[in-house]
Design an enzyme around this catalytic site. Structure first.
Site, PDB file in Angstrom:
ATOM      1  N   ASN A   1      -6.695   1.114   0.529  1.00 50.14           N
ATOM      2  CA  ASN A   1      -5.924   1.507  -0.661  1.00 50.14           C
ATOM      3  C   ASN A   1      -6.451   0.855  -1.931  1.00 50.14           C
ATOM      4  O   ASN A   1      -5.751   0.772  -2.931  1.00 50.14           O
ATOM      5  CB  ASN A   1      -4.444   1.126  -0.517  1.00 50.14           C
ATOM      6  CG  ASN A   1      -3.580   2.259   0.003  1.00 50.14           C
ATOM      7  OD1 ASN A   1      -2.492   2.502  -0.482  1.00 50.14           O
ATOM      8  ND2 ASN A   1      -4.060   2.971   1.000  1.00 50.14           N
TER       9      ASN A   1
ATOM     10  N   THR B   1       0.817  -1.209   0.000  1.00 53.17           N
ATOM     11  CA  THR B   1       0.000   0.000   0.000  1.00 53.17           C
ATOM     12  C   THR B   1       0.853   1.263   0.000  1.00 53.17           C
ATOM     13  O   THR B   1       2.064   1.217   0.240  1.00 53.17           O
ATOM     14  CB  THR B   1      -0.903   0.066   1.241  1.00 53.17           C
ATOM     15  OG1 THR B   1      -0.079   0.239   2.392  1.00 53.17           O
ATOM     16  CG2 THR B   1      -1.743  -1.177   1.400  1.00 53.17           C
ATOM     17  N   CYS B   2       0.192   2.385  -0.241  1.00 56.76           N
ATOM     18  CA  CYS B   2       0.852   3.695  -0.193  1.00 56.76           C
ATOM     19  C   CYS B   2       0.962   4.200   1.232  1.00 56.76           C
ATOM     20  O   CYS B   2       1.219   5.389   1.444  1.00 56.76           O
ATOM     21  CB  CYS B   2       0.065   4.697  -1.015  1.00 56.76           C
ATOM     22  SG  CYS B   2       0.383   4.557  -2.765  1.00 56.76           S
ATOM     23  N   ASP B   3       0.733   3.355   2.198  1.00 54.65           N
ATOM     24  CA  ASP B   3       0.805   3.774   3.588  1.00 54.65           C
ATOM     25  C   ASP B   3       2.216   3.511   4.099  1.00 54.65           C
ATOM     26  O   ASP B   3       2.708   2.387   4.046  1.00 54.65           O
ATOM     27  CB  ASP B   3      -0.225   2.992   4.407  1.00 54.65           C
ATOM     28  CG  ASP B   3      -0.464   3.639   5.741  1.00 54.65           C
ATOM     29  OD1 ASP B   3       0.512   3.786   6.507  1.00 54.65           O
ATOM     30  OD2 ASP B   3      -1.604   4.020   6.020  1.00 54.65           O
TER      31      ASP B   3
END
Lengths: 376, 376
Positions: free
Chosen positions: A366, A323-325
């Site tokens: 996401n 994810t972009c986390d």
């Protein structure tokens, strides 16, 4: 990794990420617990893996069930569990959820506070209740906070008050911490429970049950003592503190029943470095903290991982999710190594992922789908 | 708390826990950003709140979209977003997902490694690509890890390689950290981006875009500088470092667009103490870390909370969620106080919960349903 799972993965090649759970392993684990702790009634902690397939099978084997919510009660009742086999073990319940459970025949409830006791008296008159004692949990890999339980004196007074409110003060519970590998903790906890029995006896109340909670481990990176050693620690503690007057015993295994039964299959999405100076590789998998591996939070649970390149030279890696986390990193400090031959597109298997994976998945975080599961 | 949300909560009395999002606030926030940063194209970071209602409205206002996955691309395309308005901003993509995006017309992609660049060259020939620079993020309330981005020298070489692989080396991106309140960080970051422009110019490559990422805050417990101050910091940095030759600018607001638009309504399930010696009350809500408040992890995001007892005396509390998970504690160290008059059954409102709540919810964890959402 069982032959059955291995065959399934090869024949079906399911889309990753997914967990494959071998129900035979859960059945064997259940029988093991029954064999080594014959005096204890097993209440499966449904939250560890709330799959209907697991609940149905365990109900058929004679297990009882520890539930956390109305949703888990519905799940159990819909899958062949009798209401008498359910313990509403959450100490934090809405009064209308207590009433909901009581209406459906549930008669066993946990509490650790006066306000909860009053809700129980109002919504579940006459029910058996047990008080959760606060324990310190040295030695647990996934240590418990102080969220559940109350101190000894308060527990004593609350059990007396339970009787005065028309409830049945049935016993005491505690939890030594999930993935607890210090066996001496059992003796401490059982000793405290026994003291409570004595204190209540003086108030004319006959407690009849000790709920030993969970805490039996699954096997992650570290070796763990065999289940016999746990059983032995528990029974030695019970005999030490209760002599030949052993009360009813409840255990609430979750992780130890289902953890080792699952394999998570994932794909390597990217392997990269951050700069020319750093030799550590970043390996990004298509599963991460929000797709099922939430227990890697603070790198608490350290899973064993198989890459299919076993035997090749290895080198240090940071493992992260897709994810972009930026918090979606699995292991940065835990010193994982992976084969230098590992390549983008490889499938990797994360072992002992039968517990707290599917249920910890976020709702499409996401835009990635929650973890899929197969029960074979 | 807007009048519209307040009216909705009173008239509908929705089952708790739920988030109510006022779309007007998001529209106003969008216009504010456009007004104060007219040179920047807004790419809404869909992951902050992937509700179709929000995507549709922002598409109508002329926004573009930053997506993390194939799932978010489908969501955008299904809600009126043109493929040209989509940036695939995740630096960790499967090659087949790049191909999927490219087939649907997406032509803007992020990367930060050689392996990713090779996937892009194979699956998205000729596409515009931008390289993410690794930044240190002092001052961010939700600091970023080193998960994304690469160091300067590697970024330079990779952008050259992008050209050699037939891609269009379009620009550079960075992220100063979510909820970043140290405005000087923008100058540092833009300065580094400008240096990369110069370095690439020497290699005959004309970068044309700076992607400033997100980092604009929502208002939690601390006061924050107004959006004008952010805009001013950004534009001053751009002018400082690029003079009157300012490249195309992209911003990727998520939290700052939708955070303040949401109110989470929750019910007090239990209030208790752990022992007679301790005065701190434990307040258990029907929402917790696994039901939408994941950003309280390590007590990072500190939400403002309204109880309806404002003005009454307050005393210290620990705030926790309803699950049987001992990690499900919201605030233990952040020194929250709540009114002494707070009672079990009260409804409590958690402010600025429009971002990273519904999407962080776990799939039915502990048998509790994921967070519901209303868009009004």
């Amino acid at each position: 990794m069982t032959a059955k799972i291995s065959r399934f993965l090869e024949e079906v090649r399911p889309v990753t990420p997914c967990v494959v759970v071998d129900l035979d392993v859960i059945r064997d684990n259940y029988y093991s617990l029954r064999r080594w702790l014959p005096l204890a009634q097993v209440y499966y902690a449904v939250k560890a893996n709330p799959a209907p397939e697991i609940v149905r099978m365990l109900a058929g084997l004679g297990s009882s069930f520890d539930v956390a919510s109305r949703g888990e009660i519905d799940l159990c009742l819909a899958n062949g569990v009798a209401a008498e086999a359910i313990s509403f073990g959450n100490t934090i319940k809405k009064q209308r959820d207590i009433a909901y459970a009581y209406d459906r025949g549930v008669r066993l409830f946990a509490f650790d506070s006066e306000a909860e006791l009053e809700k129980l008296a109002a919504a579940a008159p006459g029910a058996r209740v047990f008080c959760r004692l606060l324990m310190t949990c040295d030695g647990a890999e996934w240590p418990l906070s102080r969220k559940f339980g109350c101190e000894f004196e308060m527990a004593r007074d609350l059990l007396v008050r339970a009787r005065d409110l028309g409830l049945d003060p049935y016993g005491v519970s505690f939890h030594v911490g999930s993935q607890q590998t210090d066996l001496a903790q059992w003796d401490l906890a059982v000793g405290k429970a026994a003291m409570l029995f004595t204190a209540l006896d003086e108030a004319g109340i006959d407690l009849r049950m000790v709920n030993l909670g969970g805490g039996f481990p699954a096997r992650y990176r570290k070796d763990i003592p065999a289940i016999e050693r746990y059983a032995d620690a528990v029974m030695t503690a019970m005999t030490n503190h209760f002599g030949n007057n052993i009360p009813a015993m409840i255990i609430e295994p979750g992780r130890s029943l289902v953890g080792d039964a699952g394999i998570l299959e994932t794909e390597v999405v990217l392997i990269s470095r951050k700069s020319y100076d750093e030799s550590v590789r970043w390996v990004y998998l298509d599963v991460g903290k929000f797709g099922g591996l939430a227990e890697t939070m603070d790198e608490a649970i350290k899973y064993r991982i198989q890459t299919g390149h076993e035997g090749d030279d290895t080198a240090p890696v940071v493992l992260a999710g897709p994810t972009c986390d930026s918090a979606d990193i699995l292991y940065e400090k835990a010193q994982y190594e992976m084969p230098v031959t590992l390549a983008v597109g490889d499938r990797v298997r994360i072992l002992s992922t039968g517990a707290y994976t599917t249920s910890y998945s976020a709702v499409n975080f996401n835009g990635f789908e929650p973890l899929k599961a197969y029960f074979i």
